[in-house]
Design an enzyme around this catalytic site. Structure first.
Site: not given
Ligand code: CAA
Length: 297
Positions: A119, A142, A154, A192
């Protein structure tokens, strides 16, 4: 290249979810863990999740059985040698990941695509542990927790990822039943980059007395239609994990919005990791859950 055979490294929360998703989507999936006990534990979690889908009628008993039959557990790297793609979901430790990739690079067929579910660590830094040829076949994939439910993946490319490998990986993401988004290897990728400052700000708001735990959560849940408030989400992701990701992002960008707030650090030091440890912003050892009593001033 058509991806048919999938390897998954690690059968923890994310690895098990990724393996379940791949097997449910029709891929033969081999999962490698360090011990049989660990992959058995992951497979038990997969079974539980499949039971939930079956109970709702989202999948038929036949689909449940087919998914099970497509899953193979192993402790040997050699069983991954002929996979078309290997998705790594082991501990978020760069050294461990590099060692694993180095070993796999030596035994996997030249076409195997290496993908990491990290991540926040750098895909480029992991890629650098492999041979020059493999570096073109190295990507990030991800996923989001709970993987069988969350629609997004992702797909991350480095400055060296070959265009055809990237397109094959995006297509594979779709074949998994996910919606792939394209991102480049910048720490935190898209989700994130945006989610972590929001979660950290919710903790700063609590520290500053803007609102209570419940009111901050309800505000974002009911005011913005989010499925969970930011503090509940922190407990769900794990406060230790959130802290770890924030540290990496702060080190990369040196921007205050990524800096973990002192309260988060103290909760982690006190062992309040969220759901996994029983207590975080809420106490999950009691039903219904209530905010964990904390002296905030
Ligand atoms: N497998 C199968 N079914 C599952 C499941 C699983 N693993 N987990 C939950 N479900 C099912 C439940 O059985 C339930 O089914 P019914 O509606 O038929 O009862 C349904 O999903 C909803 O579950 P709950 O009632 O328990 O709770 P909920 O309505 O709050 O939904 C949730 C749970 C899907 C997790 C939802 O709250 C949500 O989307 N939360 C946000 C999650 C999120 O933001 N994840 C990303 C975290 S960030 C990350 O992962 C990346 C990172 O790098 C940190």
């Amino acid at each position: 290249m058509e991806i048919k055979k999938v390897g998954v490294l690690g059968c923890g929360l994310m690895g098990a979810g990724i393996a379940q998703t791949a097997a449910s989507a029709g891929f033969e999936t081999t999962v490698r863990e360090v011990s049989e006990e660990l992959w058995q534990k992951g497979f038990a979690a997969i079974e539980k999740s499949l039971e939930r889908f079956a109970a709702k009628g989202t999948i038929t008993p036949e689909q449940q059985k087919q998914t099970r039959d497509r899953l193979f557990g192993t402790t040997s790297f050699d069983d991954l040698a002929d996979c078309d793609i290997i998705i790594e979901a082991i501990i978020e430790n760069l050294g461990e990941k590099q060692t694993t990739y180095r070993q796999l690079d030596a035994i996997c067929k030249p076409e195997t695509i290496f993908a990491s579910n990290t991540s926040s660590l750098s895909i480029t830094e992991m890629m650098a542990a492999t041979s020059q040829k493999r570096q073109q076949r190295f990507i990030g994939m991800h996923f989001f927790n709970p993987v069988p439910l969350m629609k997004l993946v992702e797909v991350v490319r480095t400055i060296l990822t070959a265009p055809d490998v990237y397109e094959d990986s995006v297509a594979f993401g779709k074949n998994l039943g996910k919606v792939p988004v394209r991102a480049s290897d910048k720490t935190g990728f898209i989700v994130n980059r945006l989610l972590v400052p929001y979660m950290l700000d919710s903790i700063r708001a609590l520290e500053e007395g803007v609102g209570s735990v419940v009111d901050i959560d309800n505000a974002m849940k009911l005011g913005c239609g989010y499925p969970m408030g930011p503090l509940t989400l922190g407990d769900f992701v794990g406060l230790d994990t959130t802290y770890y990701i924030a540290e990496i992002m702060f080190n990369e960008f040196r921007e205050k919005r990524f800096a973990p707030p002192p309260l988060l650090k103290r909760m982690v030091m006190a062992g309040l990791y969220g759901r996994k440890s029983g207590r975080g912003f809420y106490d999950y050892t009691k039903d219904p859950k209530n905010p964990t009593p904390m002296n905030l001033v």
